[in-house]
Scaffold this motif. Structure first.
Motif, short mmCIF file in Angstrom:
data_model
loop_
_atom_site.label_atom_id
_atom_site.label_comp_id
_atom_site.label_asym_id
_atom_site.label_seq_id
_atom_site.Cartn_x
_atom_site.Cartn_y
_atom_site.Cartn_z
N ASP A 241 0.80 -1.22 0.00
CA ASP A 241 0.00 0.00 0.00
C ASP A 241 0.83 1.28 0.00
N LEU A 242 2.17 1.13 0.05
CA LEU A 242 3.05 2.29 0.01
C LEU A 242 3.74 2.37 -1.35
N PRO A 243 4.03 3.58 -1.85
CA PRO A 243 4.79 3.69 -3.10
C PRO A 243 6.23 3.23 -2.91
N GLU A 244 6.76 2.60 -3.97
CA GLU A 244 8.13 2.11 -3.95
C GLU A 244 9.04 3.10 -4.67
N LEU A 245 10.18 3.42 -4.06
CA LEU A 245 11.17 4.32 -4.64
C LEU A 245 12.50 3.59 -4.77
N PRO A 246 12.96 3.30 -5.98
CA PRO A 246 14.27 2.65 -6.14
C PRO A 246 15.37 3.59 -5.66
N ALA A 247 16.26 3.04 -4.86
CA ALA A 247 17.37 3.84 -4.32
C ALA A 247 18.60 3.71 -5.22
N THR A 248 19.42 4.74 -5.24
CA THR A 248 20.71 4.66 -5.92
C THR A 248 21.62 3.77 -5.05
N PRO A 249 22.72 3.24 -5.60
CA PRO A 249 23.63 2.43 -4.78
C PRO A 249 24.12 3.19 -3.54
N GLU A 250 24.48 4.47 -3.74
CA GLU A 250 24.95 5.27 -2.60
C GLU A 250 23.81 5.54 -1.64
N GLY A 251 22.61 5.78 -2.19
CA GLY A 251 21.45 6.03 -1.35
C GLY A 251 21.10 4.82 -0.51
N ALA A 252 21.17 3.63 -1.09
CA ALA A 252 20.87 2.40 -0.35
C ALA A 252 21.85 2.21 0.80
N ALA A 253 23.13 2.51 0.55
CA ALA A 253 24.14 2.36 1.60
C ALA A 253 23.87 3.32 2.75
N GLY A 258 20.78 4.18 8.41
CA GLY A 258 19.81 5.03 9.10
C GLY A 258 19.85 6.49 8.70
N ASN A 259 20.55 6.79 7.61
CA ASN A 259 20.66 8.18 7.14
C ASN A 259 19.78 8.40 5.92
N PRO A 260 19.38 9.65 5.64
CA PRO A 260 18.63 9.93 4.42
C PRO A 260 19.44 9.49 3.20
N GLY A 261 18.75 8.87 2.23
CA GLY A 261 19.44 8.38 1.04
C GLY A 261 18.71 8.78 -0.22
N MET A 262 19.48 8.98 -1.29
CA MET A 262 18.90 9.42 -2.56
C MET A 262 18.11 8.30 -3.21
N VAL A 263 16.93 8.65 -3.72
CA VAL A 263 16.07 7.71 -4.44
C VAL A 263 15.75 8.33 -5.80
N LEU A 264 15.35 7.46 -6.75
CA LEU A 264 15.03 7.94 -8.08
C LEU A 264 13.70 8.68 -8.06
N THR A 265 13.54 9.63 -8.95
CA THR A 265 12.34 10.45 -8.99
C THR A 265 11.10 9.61 -9.26
N SER A 266 9.99 10.06 -8.71
CA SER A 266 8.73 9.33 -8.88
C SER A 266 7.58 10.32 -8.72
N LYS A 289 11.59 13.44 0.85
CA LYS A 289 11.83 14.88 0.88
C LYS A 289 12.94 15.23 -0.12
N ALA A 290 12.57 15.98 -1.13
CA ALA A 290 13.54 16.56 -2.07
C ALA A 290 14.57 15.55 -2.59
N GLY A 291 14.07 14.45 -3.13
CA GLY A 291 14.96 13.49 -3.77
C GLY A 291 15.56 12.45 -2.84
N GLU A 292 15.26 12.55 -1.56
CA GLU A 292 15.79 11.60 -0.59
C GLU A 292 14.67 10.97 0.23
N LEU A 293 14.91 9.77 0.69
CA LEU A 293 14.01 9.14 1.66
C LEU A 293 14.65 9.27 3.03
N HIS A 294 13.89 9.83 3.97
CA HIS A 294 14.35 9.96 5.35
C HIS A 294 13.78 8.78 6.13
#
Length: 301
Positions: A241-253, A258-266, A289-294
């Motif tokens: 029931d939640l939208p999925e946001l693919p993370a970049t390799p650096e964002g996933a790390a 536990g830090n905000p990470g970059m995800v692809l636009t959606s 928030k602004a290109g990142e998932l917190h």
């Protein structure tokens, strides 16, 4: 040195078609033992006499339980007219009887008041807490309680069949916290004939359906074998029931730490809750928030 957890670090969902006559906690404990899992929980209890979907989360999947619990659920049940019981189902003591029976048209008309946003008083025998104690424990001691009405969203409440004058079969699709027994009780009162649940089956809960669910016989047969893992469903199903946001390799790390990470636009908007994935696996749930998932929850897979 940290305490070593007992059991396997197994994560995912196990969907059980719960039989009548056994409590949800007993089923959860049995499944946890059968999988030798370190941790287990469930997304919505079923009364001992009820059957159907009991969604059990193992390991990291327990972090997705709230998202399944908050989702819609579907119940098929039979209301028996002519008697009110202490538990609002057939297992309770009969408190009052009535010789009145409603017409088909009367039932259809009365159901309208139980659709949409309604307020519902839980049954006396329920898991709600009263001054720190469960209502069902107080009820067993003979204590009568004035339970507070709670909001409930009922998306659908419809007649499936009218087998005879004494019964009606209904389907209800509702949100979190709904008591089918309370619907039967209140419908009986509204019709002036009294009523209680004769039988109850949960046919689906969020993304999980009774069709194809494992039986307790299968759990017993496959317990503590390698084959039992074939019953395990992906953790990610709990996030449907939640939208999925693919993370970049650096964002996933970063998210895994536990830090905000970059995800692809959606199409999600600033402040929306979503989950991040990397190579098809869940990494974290959080706020976009602004290109990142917190992250608010991080999965250790």
């Amino acid at each position: 040195m940290g305490r070593v957890k007992k059991g396997r670090a197994v994560s995912g969902w196990v969907i059980i078609d719960k039989p009548a006559g056994v409590g949800s906690t007993t089923v959860v404990n049995k499944v946890k033992w059968a999988f030798q899992a370190q941790k287990a929980g469930h997304a919505g209890t079923l009364d001992p006499d009820a059957t159907g979907v009991l969604a059990i989360a193992l390991g990291e999947a327990t972090k997705t339980v709230p998202f399944v619990t908050d989702g819609l659920k579907c119940y098929h049940f039979r209301v028996a007219f002519g008697a009110a019981t202490s538990s609002d189902d057939a297992s309770g003591t009969v408190l009052e009887t009535s010789a009145t029976r409603p017409s088909d048209a009367g039932i259809e008309a009365a159901l309208a008041a139980f659709r949409g946003d309604i307020m519902q008083v839980p049954p006396q025998v329920s898991a709600v807490k009263v001054e720190g104690e469960r209502a069902y424990d107080l009820a067993r001691e003979g204590i009568e309680m004035d339970l507070v009405a709670r909001p409930l969203w009922v998306e659908r409440l419809a007649v499936l069949a009218r087998p005879d004058a004494d019964h009606v079969d209904l389907e209800m699709i509702c949100g979190k916290g709904g008591y089918v027994r309370a619907i039967a009780r209140d419908l009986g009162q509204a019709l002036g004939c009294l009523g209680h649940v004769a039988w109850l089956r949960r046919t689906w809960s969020g993304p999980f359906e009774a069709e194809g669910a494992a039986t307790m016989a299968e759990i017993e047969r496959l317990a503590r074998t390698e084959e039992i893992d074939a019953l395990l469903l992906p953790l990610e199903l709990g996030l449907t029931d939640l939208p999925e946001l693919p993370a970049t390799p650096e964002g996933a790390a970063r998210l895994r730490n536990g830090n905000p990470g970059m995800v692809l636009t959606s199409s999600v908007e600033w402040g929306d809750e979503a989950w991040a994935s990397y190579q098809g696996r869940a990494v974290a749930v959080g706020v976009y928030k602004a290109g990142e998932l917190h992250p608010s929850r991080v999965f250790n897979l």
